[in-house]
Design a protein around this motif. Structure first.
Motif, mmCIF file in Angstrom:
data_model
loop_
_atom_site.group_PDB
_atom_site.id
_atom_site.type_symbol
_atom_site.label_atom_id
_atom_site.label_comp_id
_atom_site.label_asym_id
_atom_site.label_seq_id
_atom_site.Cartn_x
_atom_site.Cartn_y
_atom_site.Cartn_z
ATOM 1 N N PHE A 1 -66.027 43.263 -55.955
ATOM 2 C CA PHE A 1 -66.315 43.649 -54.580
ATOM 3 C C PHE A 1 -65.740 42.628 -53.615
ATOM 4 O O PHE A 1 -65.550 41.449 -53.967
ATOM 5 N N CYS A 2 -65.462 43.092 -52.392
ATOM 6 C CA CYS A 2 -64.822 42.236 -51.393
ATOM 7 C C CYS A 2 -65.795 41.904 -50.263
ATOM 8 O O CYS A 2 -66.107 42.784 -49.441
ATOM 9 N N PRO A 3 -66.260 40.650 -50.179
ATOM 10 C CA PRO A 3 -67.188 40.262 -49.101
ATOM 11 C C PRO A 3 -66.580 40.394 -47.711
ATOM 12 O O PRO A 3 -67.312 40.498 -46.722
ATOM 13 N N ASP A 4 -65.242 40.396 -47.619
ATOM 14 C CA ASP A 4 -64.589 40.510 -46.312
ATOM 15 C C ASP A 4 -64.639 41.925 -45.753
ATOM 16 O O ASP A 4 -64.277 42.146 -44.585
ATOM 17 N N VAL A 5 -65.029 42.894 -46.582
ATOM 18 C CA VAL A 5 -65.217 44.274 -46.112
ATOM 19 C C VAL A 5 -66.723 44.535 -46.138
ATOM 20 O O VAL A 5 -67.277 44.919 -47.163
ATOM 21 N N PRO A 6 -67.410 44.308 -45.011
ATOM 22 C CA PRO A 6 -68.888 44.265 -45.011
ATOM 23 C C PRO A 6 -69.557 45.638 -45.037
ATOM 24 O O PRO A 6 -70.364 45.977 -44.174
#
Length: 317
Positions: free
Chosen positions: A211-216
């Motif tokens: 998962f990508c934390p930069d895509v909230p």
């Protein structure tokens, strides 16, 4: 909303829906425009939540052809329209076909085109007393993919599931309970995004995800959600199922309910009961059809060797 299908014997068709364009493979031209009148009317009567992003995923999976008793590796393309509290996840090809059949005019035109193409093909429907079915794929028409639709409403605390099987759409509702994720300390670049890892067991199957934390957006493909960032890739531990992000962009589109084909039966069912029914068909199609009341001329075949299972495996419990 206008759905446009444009193809002139090229390799791809573009399925354009307002702001997004999704490319797919190997499906030729049939219709230049389809007006989704039922969805327009529905949207005008109710205000729907809007998505913050649109993510496209390629779903690859191992299964078995129940009629040939042979393993098969397949894939389908899906869209996730996601806001902060609601989302919908659906197959591109199935959504397109359903939109055609949801509108009387487009449905009539599509059925008329099918008849003309069958006549132009010049193949007899009956030879030596045997009926030869000419499918849409052979006619060069678009065909459905997987029928599953997942609607998430975290304010209401529910997941609305719909799946398309045979001549019926089956529906059931699940509680949007927290998934017991175990975060890892690994980082990796996946589909061009800096991602963190996590794992869980969901409905009997173990999943490993990135998962990508930069895509909230705490969402992801299928029924997976609840991580501090968009799920970019999700793969079952046995490698039989994998969702991989293929595209991501901002969106302000409404999160609309799926179009309902005219005359299609919709049946509410328990989740595990539905999966048991599907498994019974995969195990022995003839026996399953007879049990459901269909007249089947074939003798009852031996059970298939089902070596691959569904996304959910806890229906056997």
């Amino acid at each position: 909303m206008i759905m446009i299908l444009i193809k002139k014997r090229q390799n791809d068709y573009l399925c354009a829906d307002n702001q997004s364009i999704i490319s797919m493979n190997r499906i030729p031209l049939i219709i230049l425009s389809v007006f989704m009148a039922t969805m327009l009317a529905s949207a005008s009567e109710k205000v729907y939540p809007k998505a913050a992003l649109i993510a496209t995923y390629r779903y690859e999976y191992n299964t078995i052809d129940p009629h040939k008793n042979k393993p098969s590796h397949r894939h389908d393309d899906f869209v996730l329209l996601a806001g902060q509290r609601q989302s919908t996840f659906y197959g591109v090809r199935t959504r397109y076909i359903d939109s055609i059949y949801a509108d009387p005019q487009s449905r009539s035109e599509f059925l008329s085109l099918r008849v003309k193409l069958r006549e132009a093909l010049g193949k007899p429907l009956v030879t030596d007393g045997k009926i030869h079915y000419v499918g849409d794929k052979e006619l060069g028409l678009p065909v459905k993919g997987l029928g599953i639709v997942v609607g998430k409403d975290f304010d209401a605390g529910i997941l609305d599931i719909m799946d398309d099987w045979s001549a019926t759409k089956y529906t059931y509702t699940l509680a949007a309970d927290p998934i017991d994720w175990e975060l890892t300390d690994t980082m990796a670049t996946v589909s061009g995004y800096e991602c963190a890892g996590a794992s869980c067991i969901y409905h009997g199957r173990e999943w490993n995800v990135w998962f990508c934390p930069d895509v909230p957006i705490q969402d992801g493909p299928w029924q997976l959600y609840g991580l501090p960032g968009l799920i970019i890739k999700a793969e079952s531990a046995d490698g039989d199922h994998c969702f991989s992000l293929t595209g991501l962009e901002e969106s302000s589109r409404e999160i609309l309910p799926p179009p309902m084909p005219i005359g299609k039966d919709v049946v509410a069912i328990d989740r595990k009961e539905y999966l048991r029914m599907r498994h019974e068909y995969m195990l022995n199609p003839v026996r399953s059809l007879k049990k459901r009341g269909f007249a089947v001329l074939n003798k009852e075949e031996a059970d298939n060797d089902v070596v691959h299972d569904f996304l959910e495996t806890d229906y056997k419990e």
